[in-house]
Design a protein around this motif. Structure first.
Motif, PDB file in Angstrom:
ATOM      1  N   LEU A 108      40.824  21.533  44.960  1.00 10.89           N
ATOM      2  CA  LEU A 108      42.089  20.988  45.455  1.00 10.89           C
ATOM      3  C   LEU A 108      43.127  20.933  44.344  1.00 10.89           C
ATOM      4  N   ALA A 109      42.678  20.654  43.113  1.00  8.67           N
ATOM      5  CA  ALA A 109      43.618  20.635  41.992  1.00  8.67           C
ATOM      6  C   ALA A 109      44.207  22.021  41.769  1.00  8.67           C
ATOM      7  N   GLY A 110      43.378  23.054  41.855  1.00  9.62           N
ATOM      8  CA  GLY A 110      43.884  24.408  41.702  1.00  9.62           C
ATOM      9  C   GLY A 110      44.842  24.794  42.821  1.00  9.62           C
ATOM     10  N   LYS A 111      44.577  24.297  44.013  1.00 10.71           N
ATOM     11  CA  LYS A 111      45.438  24.604  45.151  1.00 10.71           C
ATOM     12  C   LYS A 111      46.780  23.898  45.057  1.00 10.71           C
ATOM     13  N   HIS A 112      46.755  22.601  44.800  1.00  7.32           N
ATOM     14  CA  HIS A 112      47.983  21.812  44.879  1.00  7.32           C
ATOM     15  C   HIS A 112      48.678  21.603  43.535  1.00  7.32           C
ATOM     16  N   LEU A 113      47.951  21.717  42.427  1.00  4.94           N
ATOM     17  CA  LEU A 113      48.558  21.487  41.121  1.00  4.94           C
ATOM     18  C   LEU A 113      48.681  22.770  40.314  1.00  4.94           C
ATOM     19  N   SER A 114      48.432  23.906  40.940  1.00  2.00           N
ATOM     20  CA  SER A 114      48.490  25.176  40.213  1.00  2.00           C
ATOM     21  C   SER A 114      49.000  26.298  41.099  1.00  2.00           C
ATOM     22  N   TYR A 115      49.931  25.953  41.990  1.00  2.78           N
ATOM     23  CA  TYR A 115      50.563  26.957  42.867  1.00  2.78           C
ATOM     24  C   TYR A 115      49.524  27.832  43.550  1.00  2.78           C
ATOM     25  N   ASN A 116      48.583  27.153  44.188  1.00  3.72           N
ATOM     26  CA  ASN A 116      47.533  27.824  44.962  1.00  3.72           C
ATOM     27  C   ASN A 116      46.748  28.815  44.089  1.00  3.72           C
ATOM     28  N   HIS A 117      46.289  28.320  42.948  1.00  8.81           N
ATOM     29  CA  HIS A 117      45.444  29.076  42.020  1.00  8.81           C
ATOM     30  C   HIS A 117      46.163  30.302  41.440  1.00  8.81           C
ATOM     31  N   LYS A 118      47.481  30.236  41.290  1.00  4.31           N
ATOM     32  CA  LYS A 118      48.229  31.377  40.760  1.00  4.31           C
ATOM     33  C   LYS A 118      48.548  31.256  39.276  1.00  4.31           C
ATOM     34  N   SER A 119      48.391  30.066  38.692  1.00  2.00           N
ATOM     35  CA  SER A 119      48.682  29.936  37.267  1.00  2.00           C
ATOM     36  C   SER A 119      47.536  30.534  36.471  1.00  2.00           C
ATOM     37  N   VAL A 120      47.793  30.844  35.201  1.00  3.63           N
ATOM     38  CA  VAL A 120      46.829  31.592  34.403  1.00  3.63           C
ATOM     39  C   VAL A 120      45.515  30.827  34.228  1.00  3.63           C
ATOM     40  N   GLY A 121      45.564  29.491  34.194  1.00  3.21           N
ATOM     41  CA  GLY A 121      44.347  28.719  33.982  1.00  3.21           C
ATOM     42  C   GLY A 121      43.427  28.679  35.179  1.00  3.21           C
ATOM     43  N   PHE A 122      43.990  28.737  36.383  1.00  7.21           N
ATOM     44  CA  PHE A 122      43.201  28.601  37.611  1.00  7.21           C
ATOM     45  C   PHE A 122      43.049  29.912  38.382  1.00  7.21           C
ATOM     46  N   ALA A 123      43.764  30.959  37.976  1.00  3.41           N
ATOM     47  CA  ALA A 123      43.728  32.222  38.723  1.00  3.41           C
ATOM     48  C   ALA A 123      42.365  32.893  38.602  1.00  3.41           C
ATOM     49  N   SER A 124      41.948  33.561  39.675  1.00 10.71           N
ATOM     50  CA  SER A 124      40.705  34.325  39.639  1.00 10.71           C
ATOM     51  C   SER A 124      40.892  35.564  38.766  1.00 10.71           C
ATOM     52  N   TYR A 125      39.790  36.065  38.269  1.00  9.48           N
ATOM     53  CA  TYR A 125      39.832  37.249  37.414  1.00  9.48           C
ATOM     54  C   TYR A 125      40.292  38.450  38.222  1.00  9.48           C
ATOM     55  N   GLY A 126      41.272  39.176  37.697  1.00 12.95           N
ATOM     56  CA  GLY A 126      41.798  40.343  38.398  1.00 12.95           C
ATOM     57  C   GLY A 126      43.145  40.743  37.827  1.00 12.95           C
ATOM     58  N   ASP A 127      43.867  41.615  38.540  1.00  7.68           N
ATOM     59  CA  ASP A 127      45.134  42.141  38.040  1.00  7.68           C
ATOM     60  C   ASP A 127      46.169  41.040  37.810  1.00  7.68           C
ATOM     61  N   HIS A 128      46.245  40.080  38.739  1.00  9.79           N
ATOM     62  CA  HIS A 128      47.238  39.004  38.601  1.00  9.79           C
ATOM     63  C   HIS A 128      46.985  38.215  37.323  1.00  9.79           C
ATOM     64  N   TRP A 129      45.740  37.828  37.107  1.00  7.94           N
ATOM     65  CA  TRP A 129      45.405  37.069  35.899  1.00  7.94           C
ATOM     66  C   TRP A 129      45.641  37.896  34.643  1.00  7.94           C
ATOM     67  N   ARG A 130      45.256  39.182  34.654  1.00 10.16           N
ATOM     68  CA  ARG A 130      45.442  40.034  33.476  1.00 10.16           C
ATOM     69  C   ARG A 130      46.920  40.166  33.118  1.00 10.16           C
ATOM     70  N   ASN A 131      47.777  40.328  34.135  1.00 13.47           N
ATOM     71  CA  ASN A 131      49.215  40.442  33.862  1.00 13.47           C
ATOM     72  C   ASN A 131      49.772  39.166  33.245  1.00 13.47           C
ATOM     73  N   LEU A 132      49.351  38.015  33.752  1.00 15.45           N
ATOM     74  CA  LEU A 132      49.821  36.742  33.194  1.00 15.45           C
ATOM     75  C   LEU A 132      49.310  36.552  31.773  1.00 15.45           C
ATOM     76  N   ARG A 133      48.061  36.858  31.552  1.00 12.59           N
ATOM     77  CA  ARG A 133      47.470  36.715  30.225  1.00 12.59           C
ATOM     78  C   ARG A 133      48.192  37.613  29.218  1.00 12.59           C
TER      79      ARG A 133
END
Length: 514
Positions: A108-133
């Motif tokens: 729930l913290a990742g959903k509501h406090l991290s823009y639905n798991h889109k921030s670099v700390g909570f994002a799943s491994y993949g292209d989105h996370w790699r681009n942010l990193r």
């Protein structure tokens, strides 16, 4: 009212029966498929091992490690949790199975406090996370960028020293709330690197700063709070404990704050279009440029998620470690004296210590390293999650298992550390103490390791060195500083550090000229 209350027992019983059947079926199905699971304590129906979990969590898991070994599994509601705390187990999880454990569990913290798991700390491994990193590493945390922004860090540390010096005038010793000063310092550094603004101090936007300070305090508390809804998804239907409602309300305020920052930068860009020098631009300027080129990826939520992740991770963690370090030195006067002698010998007393001086201060660096060993800022790292079935130390680990790496236990094990609970910076002299790669990893390791480790080390060494060079610090009274940990994601001290501060006579002239 009595009639309404009388109807509750039957539906409640039905709910509990259905819930029990659902969880039992889920757990039995998982256990049947994976026969060779790691050791596990006896579990209760439905709740599994939740009854064994107490705060602070790292100590609770440490106690279980002493009974069940350095790799074991807990069943917390519907979730399997793998707990590891030995160099070999850490190596298997974060090196051999690095990609498998590169994901984050959905919460729930990742959903509501991290823009639905889109921030670099909570994002799943993949292209989105790699681009942010990649963005964060190149535009804020690369060696060249850190050198370019050194002036900001130097100015903020000078301002802190100057402020303390002015406040001490007319006092033999002044009582200083260390935690608040360190938080303000680290927050100003990060915010200036990200946005060019500062929110604490005489030339800061004081009202907005105070408002955001309260928001961040609640934000960190909610991120680190135990949330039963994450282990029993069915409880989310009724928002058990009311945490989801609090998260949504808080995030609306935080989001509004970040949106103001973006709007302000957009206005300034329109006014001074083409006049901002690239090497002096902030991270927000860079992201807005990228947004113009790739609006489908660099959405407002993505940009705000990066700002939030860097502010929280970059300010809270450094301030907490500095507070632990100064507390340890106050409890160990001999180590404090060795640090002072080293600074006076290598830096002198004719100028304020700067970032270029800190690599020469080996004992100061050892103090910080020993602090990170004893009090790792994220004692369980950020949780990982396995994306597929894998094998760790000969045991089967199912897909979807949450991984917790207990640094508290890893860093204090007598098998790898002599007198592990003793504060002894000397253990790192000559490169000793870290000859095993995985026996000390305060910033994590592998793909999801903290990208800000280099920045944190620069800030901590510079700030701690300057405070020791310029001031004499003493405990209030003869009693030792309380070194018990509080509850939270970044393991704060249970009692904020308050100490007596007095300018060193040999440094008054230098401080007066800042």
């Amino acid at each position: 009212m009595e009639d309404e209350g009388a109807g509750w027992p039957i539906p409640t019983s039905i709910f509990l029966i259905l819930f029990f059947l659902f969880v039992s079926k889920y757990v039995l199905k998982r256990q049947a498929k994976h026969r060779n699971l790691p050791p596990s304590p006896p579990a209760l129906p439905v709740i599994g091992h939740l009854h064994l979990i107490k705060e602070p969590l790292h100590r609770s898991l440490h106690n279980l490690t002493e009974k069940y070994g350095h790799i074991f599994v807990l069943h917390l509601g519907t979730r399997n949790v793998l707990v590891v705390s030995s160099p070999s187990a850490v190596e298997e999880c974060l090196s051999k199975n690095d990609i498998t454990f590169a994901n984050r569990p959905h919460t729930l913290a990742g959903k509501h406090l991290s823009y639905n798991h889109k921030s670099v700390g909570f994002a799943s491994y993949g292209d989105h996370w790699r681009n942010l990193r990649r963005l964060i590493t190149l535009e804020l945390l690369s060696t060249n960028r850190l050198a370019m922004l050194a002036r900001i860090r130097e100015e903020e540390i000078q301002l802190l020293v100057k402020q303390l010096h002015e406040e001490c005038k007319g006092h033999v010793s002044k009582v200083v709330d260390i935690r608040s000063r360190l938080l303000e310092l680290s927050f100003n550094i990060m915010l200036r690197m990200i946005s060019g603004k500062r929110y604490y101090g005489k030339d800061a936007v004081a009202e907005e700063g105070r408002e955001f300070q309260f928001l961040m305090k609640e934000f960190v508390e909610l991120q680190g709070s135990g949330n039963l809804n994450d282990f029993f998804p069915i409880l989310q239907w009724i928002d058990f404990q009311g945490l989801e409602k609090r998260m949504v309300k808080l995030m609306n305020k935080v989001d509004s704050f970040f949106q103001k920052l973006l709007d302000e930068h957009r206005r300034n860009r329109n006014i001074s279009a083409g006049k901002v020098r690239r090497n002096m631009s902030t991270l927000i300027d860079t992201m807005l440029d990228l947004q113009d080129k790739e609006p489908e990826f660099y959405t407002n939520e993505t940009v705000k998620g990066v700002i939030m992740a860097m502010l929280v991770a970059g300010s809270e963690t450094s301030a907490t470690t500095l507070e632990w370090a100064l507390s340890l030195l106050l409890n160990h006067p001999e180590a404090m004296n060795k640090t002072i002698v080293e600074i006076d010998s290598y830096v002198g007393q004719d100028h304020l210590l700067n970032e270029l001086d800190t690599p020469k201060l080996k004992y100061l660096q050892n103090v910080i390293t020993e602090t990170l060993r004893l009090y790792p800022v994220a004692p369980l790292l950020v949780p990982h999650k396995s994306s597929k079935d894998c094998n760790v130390c000969g045991f089967d680990v199912p897909a979807g298992t949450m991984l917790l790496v207990n640094l508290w236990t890893l860093h204090r094990n007598a098998k790898w550390w002599a007198e592990p609970t003793r504060f002894e910076p000397e253990r790192f002299e000559g490169g000793q103490g870290c000859d095993v790669l995985y026996n000390m990893i305060p910033f994590g390791i592998g793909r999801r390791a903290c990208p800000g480790a280099a920045l944190a080390k620069r800030v901590m060494g510079h700030a701690l060195g300057a405070l020791i060079q310029c001031f004499e610090w003493e405990r209030i009274g003869d009693q030792e500083i309380n070194m018990m940990e509080g509850v939270g994601l970044t393991m704060p001290k249970i009692e904020p550090l308050v100490a007596l501060c007095r300018p060193r006579q040999s440094m008054i002239k230098v401080m007066s000229n800042i």
